[in-house]
Design a protein around this motif. Structure first.
Motif, PDB file in Angstrom:
ATOM      1  N   TYR A  35       0.827  -1.209   0.000  1.00 25.42           N
ATOM      2  CA  TYR A  35       0.000   0.000   0.000  1.00 25.42           C
ATOM      3  C   TYR A  35       0.864   1.263   0.000  1.00 25.42           C
ATOM      4  CZ  TYR A  35       0.617   0.584   5.083  1.00 25.42           C
ATOM      5  OH  TYR A  35       1.129   0.770   6.341  1.00 25.42           O
ATOM      6  N   LYS A  36       2.011   1.255   0.653  1.00 26.72           N
ATOM      7  CA  LYS A  36       2.909   2.416   0.626  1.00 26.72           C
ATOM      8  C   LYS A  36       3.563   2.568  -0.748  1.00 26.72           C
ATOM      9  CE  LYS A  36       4.163   2.656   5.505  1.00 26.72           C
ATOM     10  NZ  LYS A  36       5.264   2.533   6.472  1.00 26.72           N
ATOM     11  N   MET A  37       3.965   1.436  -1.330  1.00 33.52           N
ATOM     12  CA  MET A  37       4.593   1.472  -2.642  1.00 33.52           C
ATOM     13  C   MET A  37       3.613   1.995  -3.695  1.00 33.52           C
ATOM     14  SD  MET A  37       4.759  -0.518  -5.751  1.00 33.52           S
ATOM     15  CE  MET A  37       3.937  -1.958  -5.203  1.00 33.52           C
ATOM     16  N   LEU A  38       2.356   1.554  -3.627  1.00 28.28           N
ATOM     17  CA  LEU A  38       1.353   2.007  -4.582  1.00 28.28           C
ATOM     18  C   LEU A  38       1.037   3.491  -4.399  1.00 28.28           C
ATOM     19  CD1 LEU A  38      -0.995  -1.092  -4.465  1.00 28.28           C
ATOM     20  CD2 LEU A  38       0.338  -0.333  -6.429  1.00 28.28           C
ATOM     21  N   GLN A  39       0.976   3.952  -3.155  1.00 34.02           N
ATOM     22  CA  GLN A  39       0.726   5.372  -2.903  1.00 34.02           C
ATOM     23  C   GLN A  39       1.855   6.231  -3.446  1.00 34.02           C
ATOM     24  OE1 GLN A  39       0.080   5.420   1.334  1.00 34.02           O
ATOM     25  NE2 GLN A  39      -2.114   4.999   1.130  1.00 34.02           N
ATOM     26  N   GLU A  40       3.099   5.778  -3.316  1.00 30.44           N
ATOM     27  CA  GLU A  40       4.237   6.520  -3.857  1.00 30.44           C
ATOM     28  C   GLU A  40       4.179   6.610  -5.377  1.00 30.44           C
ATOM     29  OE1 GLU A  40       7.996   5.041  -2.605  1.00 30.44           O
ATOM     30  OE2 GLU A  40       7.796   5.878  -0.582  1.00 30.44           O
ATOM     31  N   ARG A  41       3.627   5.598  -6.015  1.00 31.10           N
ATOM     32  CA  ARG A  41       3.510   5.602  -7.477  1.00 31.10           C
ATOM     33  C   ARG A  41       2.268   6.362  -7.956  1.00 31.10           C
ATOM     34  NH1 ARG A  41       5.770   0.077  -9.959  1.00 31.10           N
ATOM     35  NH2 ARG A  41       7.569  -0.104  -8.599  1.00 31.10           N
ATOM     36  N   GLY A  42       1.489   6.880  -7.022  1.00 29.44           N
ATOM     37  CA  GLY A  42       0.308   7.655  -7.384  1.00 29.44           C
ATOM     38  C   GLY A  42      -0.918   6.817  -7.708  1.00 29.44           C
ATOM     39  N   VAL A  43      -0.910   5.549  -7.311  1.00 28.15           N
ATOM     40  CA  VAL A  43      -2.042   4.659  -7.555  1.00 28.15           C
ATOM     41  C   VAL A  43      -2.968   4.737  -6.337  1.00 28.15           C
ATOM     42  CG1 VAL A  43      -2.749   2.273  -7.964  1.00 28.15           C
ATOM     43  CG2 VAL A  43      -0.619   3.127  -8.951  1.00 28.15           C
ATOM     44  N   ARG A  44      -4.251   4.912  -6.595  1.00 28.25           N
ATOM     45  CA  ARG A  44      -5.219   4.998  -5.492  1.00 28.25           C
ATOM     46  C   ARG A  44      -5.438   3.613  -4.915  1.00 28.25           C
ATOM     47  NH1 ARG A  44     -11.462   6.645  -5.553  1.00 28.25           N
ATOM     48  NH2 ARG A  44     -11.658   6.967  -3.318  1.00 28.25           N
ATOM     49  N   CYS A  45      -5.255   3.497  -3.597  1.00 29.07           N
ATOM     50  CA  CYS A  45      -5.444   2.212  -2.934  1.00 29.07           C
ATOM     51  C   CYS A  45      -5.998   2.434  -1.530  1.00 29.07           C
ATOM     52  CB  CYS A  45      -4.142   1.417  -2.893  1.00 29.07           C
ATOM     53  SG  CYS A  45      -2.837   2.181  -1.944  1.00 29.07           S
TER      54      CYS A  45
END
Length: 186
Positions: A35-45
């Protein structure tokens, strides 16, 4: 549309924005969970979070951690998410029978996120943890922050707070606190 005996699907599901249910295979103490990695990439999770007391360097510390470590809800299209899943070995789709990725209806997911975000301390339950005795009455909320929500009133012995049970079918439920004056029995 039928062309040369081949049925073509008018809606291409690879370009439809959906909430996918995914697995995070990192360890619970990983510095960069999915979830942190996806947030850093700008993906909504979205990951359901809960407070927990853990011991770090001999001291008890209150931390906010995922309720179910390997559960992540990700909003996007298959075309956007497939390259990320291919590159990150610890991120996987959860599948239904027949290799169809699990999805949650956008309306249900947005409703769940909004309700959990309003409450300071939501209580999460897995489907097998909720017994028929816990579901006391079907109610509708009239007014307040949860105006228009419908669900079961949660009955827990010894609790004075009124809680509304909001569900993502077969995945997860959250109990959020409701003011008694806004409750309408159905």
């Amino acid at each position: 549309m039928v062309e040369a005996g081949v049925l073509k699907n008018p809606i291409d599901t690879s370009t439809v924005v959906q909430w996918f249910v995914m697995r995070d295979l990192t360890r619970s103490n990983a510095k960069m969970p999915a979830y942190k990695m996806l947030q850093e990439r700008g993906v909504r999770c979205f990951t359901p979070m809960t407070e927990q007391i853990i011991v770090r360097n001999g001291r008890r510390v209150r931390c906010v951690v995922p309720y179910i470590h390997d559960l992540v809800f990700v909003c996007g299209t298959r075309d956007e998410l497939d390259p990320i899943v291919a590159r990150v070995a610890t991120l996987q789709y959860r599948y239904l029978r027949g290799r169809v990725p699990m999805t949650v209806r956008t309306k249900d997911m947005e409703r769940f996120i909004a309700a959990v975000g309003i409450t300071k301390t939501p209580q999460y339950y897995r489907p097998e943890e909720i017994t028929p005795a816990m579901r006391s009455r079907m109610v509708r909320i009239i007014g307040g922050r949860l105006d228009g929500y419908e669900g079961w009133l949660l009955a827990i012995r010894g609790s004075r707070a009124k809680r509304l049970l909001i569900e993502l079918p077969m995945l997860l439920s959250a109990a959020v606190e409701v003011e008694p004056e806004y409750i309408q029995l159905l």
